[in-house]
Design a protein around this motif. Structure first.
Motif, short mmCIF file in Angstrom:
data_model
loop_
_atom_site.label_atom_id
_atom_site.label_comp_id
_atom_site.label_asym_id
_atom_site.label_seq_id
_atom_site.Cartn_x
_atom_site.Cartn_y
_atom_site.Cartn_z
N GLN A 333 1.29 -1.42 0.11
CA GLN A 333 -0.32 0.20 0.04
C GLN A 333 0.53 1.00 -0.28
N ASN A 334 2.07 1.20 0.93
CA ASN A 334 2.02 2.01 1.23
C ASN A 334 3.45 2.39 0.33
N TYR A 335 4.34 1.57 -0.92
CA TYR A 335 5.14 1.44 -1.70
C TYR A 335 3.89 1.88 -3.42
N VAL A 336 2.48 1.53 -3.51
CA VAL A 336 2.39 2.20 -4.79
C VAL A 336 1.72 3.60 -4.13
N SER A 337 1.56 3.91 -2.97
CA SER A 337 1.19 5.37 -2.79
C SER A 337 2.90 5.74 -3.43
N LYS A 338 3.45 6.29 -2.49
CA LYS A 338 5.01 6.44 -2.88
C LYS A 338 4.93 6.12 -4.52
N MET A 339 5.52 4.98 -5.21
CA MET A 339 5.39 5.04 -6.71
C MET A 339 5.25 5.94 -7.47
N SER A 340 3.71 5.84 -6.73
CA SER A 340 2.62 6.43 -8.72
C SER A 340 1.26 6.95 -8.16
N GLY A 341 1.35 7.73 -6.96
CA GLY A 341 0.26 8.89 -6.66
C GLY A 341 -1.32 8.46 -5.98
N ILE A 342 -1.74 6.98 -5.65
CA ILE A 342 -2.47 6.33 -5.93
C ILE A 342 -2.38 5.82 -4.90
N PHE A 343 -3.59 6.55 -3.25
CA PHE A 343 -3.24 6.20 -2.33
C PHE A 343 -4.54 5.03 -1.84
N CYS A 344 -4.26 3.85 -2.24
CA CYS A 344 -6.04 3.10 -2.13
C CYS A 344 -5.74 2.06 -0.97
N GLU A 345 -6.64 1.27 -0.21
CA GLU A 345 -6.76 0.92 0.72
C GLU A 345 -6.14 -0.34 0.93
N PRO A 346 -6.00 -1.03 1.54
CA PRO A 346 -5.13 -2.57 2.05
C PRO A 346 -5.67 -3.35 0.99
N SER A 347 -7.53 -4.07 0.84
CA SER A 347 -7.96 -5.36 -0.11
C SER A 347 -6.95 -4.45 -0.91
N SER A 348 -7.26 -3.22 -1.93
CA SER A 348 -6.16 -3.49 -3.02
C SER A 348 -5.09 -2.91 -3.20
N ALA A 349 -4.18 -2.59 -1.44
CA ALA A 349 -2.92 -3.10 -2.34
C ALA A 349 -2.67 -4.82 -1.93
N ALA A 350 -3.75 -5.32 -1.90
CA ALA A 350 -2.63 -6.69 -1.55
C ALA A 350 -2.97 -7.73 -3.36
N SER A 351 -3.62 -6.62 -4.01
CA SER A 351 -3.26 -7.02 -6.01
C SER A 351 -1.78 -6.90 -6.20
N PHE A 352 -1.29 -5.57 -6.04
CA PHE A 352 -0.20 -5.19 -6.05
C PHE A 352 0.96 -6.54 -4.87
N ALA A 353 0.24 -7.08 -3.96
CA ALA A 353 1.93 -7.71 -2.57
C ALA A 353 1.67 -9.70 -3.68
N GLY A 354 0.48 -9.37 -4.36
CA GLY A 354 0.05 -10.61 -5.38
C GLY A 354 1.38 -10.48 -5.78
N PHE A 355 0.70 -9.54 -7.06
CA PHE A 355 2.22 -9.80 -8.26
C PHE A 355 3.81 -9.10 -7.42
N LEU A 356 4.22 -8.70 -6.74
CA LEU A 356 5.50 -8.35 -6.15
C LEU A 356 5.47 -9.93 -5.94
N LYS A 357 4.81 -10.72 -5.02
CA LYS A 357 5.43 -11.98 -5.14
C LYS A 357 5.56 -12.93 -6.27
N PHE A 358 4.44 -12.87 -7.21
CA PHE A 358 4.34 -13.79 -8.62
C PHE A 358 5.66 -13.26 -9.36
N LYS A 359 6.00 -12.06 -9.43
CA LYS A 359 6.67 -11.50 -10.40
C LYS A 359 7.81 -12.24 -11.34
N GLY A 360 8.34 -12.56 -10.49
CA GLY A 360 9.39 -14.32 -10.68
C GLY A 360 9.14 -14.96 -12.26
N SER A 361 8.03 -14.79 -12.05
CA SER A 361 6.80 -16.32 -12.95
C SER A 361 6.13 -15.03 -14.00
#
Ligand SMILES: [Zn+2]
Length: 406
Positions: A333-361
């Motif tokens: 959540q904090n990373y997306v806010s700082k890097m994109s200017g988009i402040f989303c709620e925790p459940s939304s940030a779960a999408s991004f956290a998932g991507f960070l985990k999966f991005k190696g594939s």
């Protein structure tokens, strides 16, 4: 003329007219059993004529794909949310095509407005002025806001633990708020009984088939915004599994109509402590005594009411599920806010956290869409956990300059 849109049961295949008293399939439904997903969830089936009417059309009107005529929708602008190419994030992670679909810009700050908008239009068409909903917060504040635009009344059953901003929104919109001592599942049960006794329209997610249908509109927008470029991956947060089914329904409808050739790879992201659908997807069975407790309140559910449907949909779409911890969610959540200017709620940030985990594939040139479903201001108490408040400064400019990082 929309009479040729029908409901189809995902369990037995029976077809029904889209009418106010049809929610779950009458042949498959069971009385709601605590801990068990709903049986006989219905989905809207598009009429064949849409296939032919699309030939050669350049611009698609999303209302053509919805079962209610445009004139019944309330006078408020829902959807058409921005798709933003996250250039700073791309640069740092070495990817070429990362897009953030930010649904926090909907009128009530949530993706749920897509479902509320269609439910409100259905109510208007059928002269129903009262709508009932049980919610962890976002569906409630959404229904309250959209119904206010339509001049309809909402009755809201919400756990008392819901974030304050969401309670305040409901009251600002003039809804009848009924905070419940108990969890979302308890609120869900009570709201169904309330609807049964009063005859008021129920908007509960999954139970009302129009919730899945309304949520599919995001997939149409994504294809339009990508202007014909293929979407390879979509990451989205999963609680009840209705957004998951809605997004897959949108892409599947477009494939059926010949607008796209392939579905993107859908990756559903759940919190480690709210993993009902993940568990069922990989273990093949539902844990009926599951208790969720994640900081991401919008995806914190004990029983995913859309569980059977979501698991089937994800399997047929050849998607995957992934789990992320609360710490990973807050940090994303904090990373997306700082890097994109988009402040989303925790459940939304779960999408991004998932991507960070999966991005190696994922190959670096693939296009990745991250669905950010709600605005960060809706849950400030969670957001403060990943930031540090500064100390209070004396009102002295020399002192300030000497004591901050320039
Ligand atoms: Zn059925």
């Amino acid at each position: 003329m929309k009479d040729d849109f029908k409901y189809k049961c995902g369990n037995c295949g029976q077809i029904y007219n889209i009418e106010k008293d049809i929610m779950l399939c009458p042949g498959c439904r069971e009385e709601f059993i605590k801990g068990k997903p709903l049986k006989g969830v219905l989905k809207v089936q598009l009429p064949d004529r849409l296939k032919n009417s699309l030939a050669g059309k350049e611009k698609i009107n999303v209302f053509d794909f919805l079962p209610i005529e445009e004139k019944f929708f309330p006078p408020i602008s829902v959807g058409n949310t921005p798709l933003i190419q996250a250039k700073n994030i791309q640069k740092e992670l070495g990817f070429e095509n990362i897009y953030l679909k930010f649904d926090g810009t909907n009128p009530t700050g949530s993706f749920k407005d897509r479902a509320s908008y269609l439910v409100s239009a259905f109510a208007k068409k059928n002269n129903l002025n009262e709508i009932v909903v049980a919610s962890t917060g976002n569906a409630a504040s959404s229904m309250a806001g959209i119904a206010a635009a339509a001049g309809q009344k909402t009755f809201i059953f919400m756990p008392e633990s819901a974030p304050k901003a969401k309670l305040v929104q409901c009251l600002q919109y003039g809804a009848e708020l009924i905070p419940i001592k108990g969890d979302y599942d308890t609120a869900f049960d009570l709201s169904l009984e309330f609807s049964r006794r009063t005859g008021f329209l129920n908007r509960n997610t999954a139970y009302n088939p129009l919730t899945i249908e309304g949520k599919k509109t995001v997939s149409f927008e994504l294809c339009e915004q990508m202007s014909g470029r293929e979407i390879d991956y979509v990451f989205l947060p999963v609680g009840d599994g209705v957004i998951l089914s809605g997004v897959i329904k949108g892409f599947s409808d477009m494939k059926y109509l010949g607008i796209i050739k392939n579905l993107p790879k859908i990756i559903g992201v759940q919190a480690e402590k709210s993993s009902f659908i993940y568990n069922a997807f990989y273990k093949g069975q539902f844990d009926l005594n599951y208790k969720a407790s994640t900081i991401a309140d919008s995806i914190s559910v004990n029983t995913a009411h859309n569980g059977y449907t979501a698991v089937n949909d994800l399997k047929s779409a050849e998607g995957e599920m992934i789990l992320v911890s609360d710490d990973e969610i807050l940090s994303a959540q904090n990373y997306v806010s700082k890097m994109s200017g988009i402040f989303c709620e925790p459940s939304s940030a779960a999408s991004f956290a998932g991507f960070l985990k999966f991005k190696g594939s994922i190959s670096k040139n693939k296009s990745v869409v991250l669905l950010l479903t709600g605005h960060g201001l809706k849950d400030i108490d969670s957001a403060v956990k990943s930031i540090k408040f500064p100390k209070i400064f004396e009102a002295d400019i020399d002192y300030i300059i000497d004591n901050i990082n320039l």
